[in-house]
Each structure stands twice: as C-alpha cells, then as structure tokens.
Design a protein around this motif. Sequence first.
Motif, short mmCIF file in Angstrom:
data_model
loop_
_atom_site.label_atom_id
_atom_site.label_comp_id
_atom_site.label_asym_id
_atom_site.label_seq_id
_atom_site.Cartn_x
_atom_site.Cartn_y
_atom_site.Cartn_z
N GLY A 127 0.82 -1.20 0.00
CA GLY A 127 0.00 0.00 0.00
C GLY A 127 0.86 1.25 0.00
O GLY A 127 2.07 1.19 0.23
N ILE A 128 0.24 2.37 -0.26
CA ILE A 128 0.96 3.64 -0.26
C ILE A 128 1.66 3.84 1.10
O ILE A 128 1.05 3.62 2.14
N GLY A 129 2.93 4.20 1.03
CA GLY A 129 3.70 4.47 2.24
C GLY A 129 4.15 3.22 2.99
O GLY A 129 4.59 3.30 4.14
N SER A 130 4.10 2.06 2.33
CA SER A 130 4.46 0.82 3.03
C SER A 130 5.96 0.57 3.05
O SER A 130 6.45 -0.21 3.88
N GLY A 131 6.69 1.21 2.12
CA GLY A 131 8.13 1.00 2.08
C GLY A 131 8.60 0.23 0.85
O GLY A 131 9.71 -0.32 0.85
N LYS A 132 7.78 0.23 -0.21
CA LYS A 132 8.15 -0.48 -1.45
C LYS A 132 9.48 -0.02 -2.01
O LYS A 132 10.32 -0.82 -2.39
N THR A 133 9.63 1.30 -2.09
CA THR A 133 10.85 1.85 -2.69
C THR A 133 12.08 1.46 -1.88
O THR A 133 13.12 1.12 -2.43
N THR A 134 11.92 1.49 -0.55
CA THR A 134 13.03 1.10 0.33
C THR A 134 13.38 -0.37 0.09
O THR A 134 14.55 -0.72 0.00
N ASP A 137 6.54 3.70 -11.00
CA ASP A 137 6.32 5.15 -10.83
C ASP A 137 7.26 5.96 -11.72
O ASP A 137 6.87 6.98 -12.28
N ARG A 171 3.38 7.50 9.00
CA ARG A 171 4.60 7.74 8.21
C ARG A 171 4.35 8.73 7.07
O ARG A 171 5.19 9.57 6.78
N TYR A 214 6.71 11.70 7.46
CA TYR A 214 7.86 11.77 6.55
C TYR A 214 7.55 12.41 5.21
O TYR A 214 8.42 12.92 4.54
N ARG A 215 6.28 12.33 4.80
CA ARG A 215 5.93 12.84 3.47
C ARG A 215 5.20 14.17 3.54
O ARG A 215 4.97 14.79 2.52
N ASN A 236 6.92 -4.67 7.47
CA ASN A 236 7.68 -3.43 7.69
C ASN A 236 7.05 -2.58 8.79
O ASN A 236 7.11 -1.35 8.75
N GLY A 260 8.12 -2.78 11.81
CA GLY A 260 9.22 -2.50 12.73
C GLY A 260 10.12 -1.40 12.20
O GLY A 260 9.76 -0.68 11.26
N PRO A 261 11.29 -1.25 12.81
CA PRO A 261 12.21 -0.18 12.38
C PRO A 261 12.82 -0.48 11.01
O PRO A 261 12.86 -1.63 10.57
N LEU A 262 13.28 0.58 10.36
CA LEU A 262 13.88 0.46 9.04
C LEU A 262 15.00 -0.57 9.01
O LEU A 262 15.16 -1.31 8.04
P1 ATP Z 1 4.72 5.16 -2.06
O1 ATP Z 1 3.58 4.22 -2.00
O2 ATP Z 1 4.32 6.54 -1.70
O3 ATP Z 1 5.52 5.06 -3.33
P2 ATP Z 1 6.58 3.44 -0.76
O4 ATP Z 1 5.73 2.26 -0.46
O5 ATP Z 1 7.54 3.33 -1.90
O6 ATP Z 1 5.72 4.72 -0.87
P3 ATP Z 1 8.80 4.33 0.81
O7 ATP Z 1 8.97 5.57 0.02
O8 ATP Z 1 9.83 3.26 0.69
O9 ATP Z 1 7.36 3.72 0.58
O10 ATP Z 1 8.60 4.65 2.37
C1 ATP Z 1 7.66 5.64 2.79
C2 ATP Z 1 8.28 6.49 3.87
O11 ATP Z 1 8.36 5.72 5.08
C3 ATP Z 1 9.71 6.90 3.54
O12 ATP Z 1 9.89 8.19 4.04
C4 ATP Z 1 10.55 5.87 4.26
O13 ATP Z 1 11.83 6.34 4.60
C5 ATP Z 1 9.71 5.60 5.51
N1 ATP Z 1 9.87 4.23 6.01
C6 ATP Z 1 9.91 3.09 5.32
N2 ATP Z 1 10.05 2.03 6.14
C7 ATP Z 1 10.09 2.53 7.39
C8 ATP Z 1 10.21 1.96 8.70
N3 ATP Z 1 10.30 0.65 8.89
N4 ATP Z 1 10.20 2.80 9.76
C9 ATP Z 1 10.08 4.12 9.58
N5 ATP Z 1 9.98 4.73 8.40
C10 ATP Z 1 9.97 3.95 7.32
#
Ligand code: ATP
Length: 200
Positions: free
Chosen positions: A9-16, A32, A142, A146-147, A177, A179-181
Amino acid sequence: MLRIGLTGGIGSGKTTVADLFASHGLEVIDADAIAREIVEPGQPALAELADAFGHDILSADGTLNRGELAARAFVDPGHTALLNSITHPRIEEETARRFDSAEDRGVPEVVWDMPLLVDKGYHHNMDVVVVVDVDAEERVRRLVHYRGLAEEDARARIAAQVSDQVRRAAADIIIDNNGPLEALATQVSAALEEIRSRWE
Ligand code: ATP
C-alpha cells in the motif's frame, strides 16, 4: 528469467525494499518512474495530454504541471478515462520493453516495483509476488510524518487502493515493515534466499 512483483500500500516501504533488492544486484523496474518518464518534455504523451486537457497543464519550462492536470483530469470518469487512454498504453509498452530487454541480456531476476500490482491484477503475470505489509494506521503516521501529507489525504489514498487483506492474499512472500527500518535489510535478504531456493 524470474519475474518478481513487488507491491504494498501507499507508504508501506516499497521503494526502500526495491532499493535493498537492487543492492543485492537484482534489476528493478520502477513503475512510478516509468509513469513519470513517459510524460517528460518531448514525449508524445505530453503533447497529447496538452491537446486533450489544454496547454495550461504545461509549466513555463515545458514540463507537466501535475496539479493542473489532476484538477482537469480527475473531475469525472470520462476525463479520467481520457487521461488513462493516453498514458496507460505508453506505460505498458515501456514496461514490456524493459522486461524484454532484461530477458535479452540474460538477467536472472527482475523486480517490478508496482504500487497497483494487485489492484490491476498484474500479479497473475508474475512468478513471485512480494508484498510489503504495514498496518494502515502506521502508514498514515509515516505518510504524515515523513511525506508531509495531510492526514485526511493519507487516509483517502489508502482507502482508494485495494485492501491490505486482498493484497496479503495475493502474496507469496510478505515483508513485515511495521518494525524499524533496520529490520528491513535482514528480511529482504531472507526473502531473496527463499525466492532462490523455492523458485529457481
Ligand atoms: P509510495 O507508496 O508513496 O511510493 P513506498 O511504499 O515506496 O511509498 P517508501 O517511500 O519506501 O514507501 O517509504 C515511505 C516512507 O516511510 C519513507 O519516508 C521511508 O523512509 C519511511 N519508512 C519506510 N520504512 C520505514 C520503517 N520501517 N520505519 C520508519 N519509516 C519507514
């Protein structure tokens, strides 16, 4: 070539997570990024959008003014369909071209980072589906933190996507995800190990 669909989902951390897969040497196709590239200045889709929605969607430097386009395209389903008819074929064509290119180069594993993988049913075309899972409330936190999204906006965007339950049901591998990064890297390494032992 193993096709790995990566979603969440949006903001889940896919890009990370995609970056972590890339750090293991996997090729990543970023949905994207492709969506942005096909409307760069000089691309035929941008000219078609300007003809369809008016040249005010272009900024002074010739780049797409996304806010202006959204204001004109998302007013009714007909306009949205017109927007999609211009952009979607280009996105699909470029995505297919990237997969073909990877295959031609003998790339063993490709990760497709695609937010709407399950929403659009594309997960059926993948060999492995990896879902990044985070509780919706934590994602709202988040996205706001963060956004800089307004909380209401974050909730509306989450609600517009397929539910976490449906996404999880489509997963071969779930990366938690919540938990912590720092916990992500270990999980991505473990996921890759599992992928290589179960699917290759
Ligand atoms: P989008 O759907 O908007 O493309 P995304 O799924 O690609 O987002 P990311 O951009 O990877 O998500 O992460 C969203 C934000 O949350 C970023 O700012 C990222 O640094 C932060 N983040 C990711 N994982 C964690 C975590 N485990 N703890 C805290 N912050 C996190």
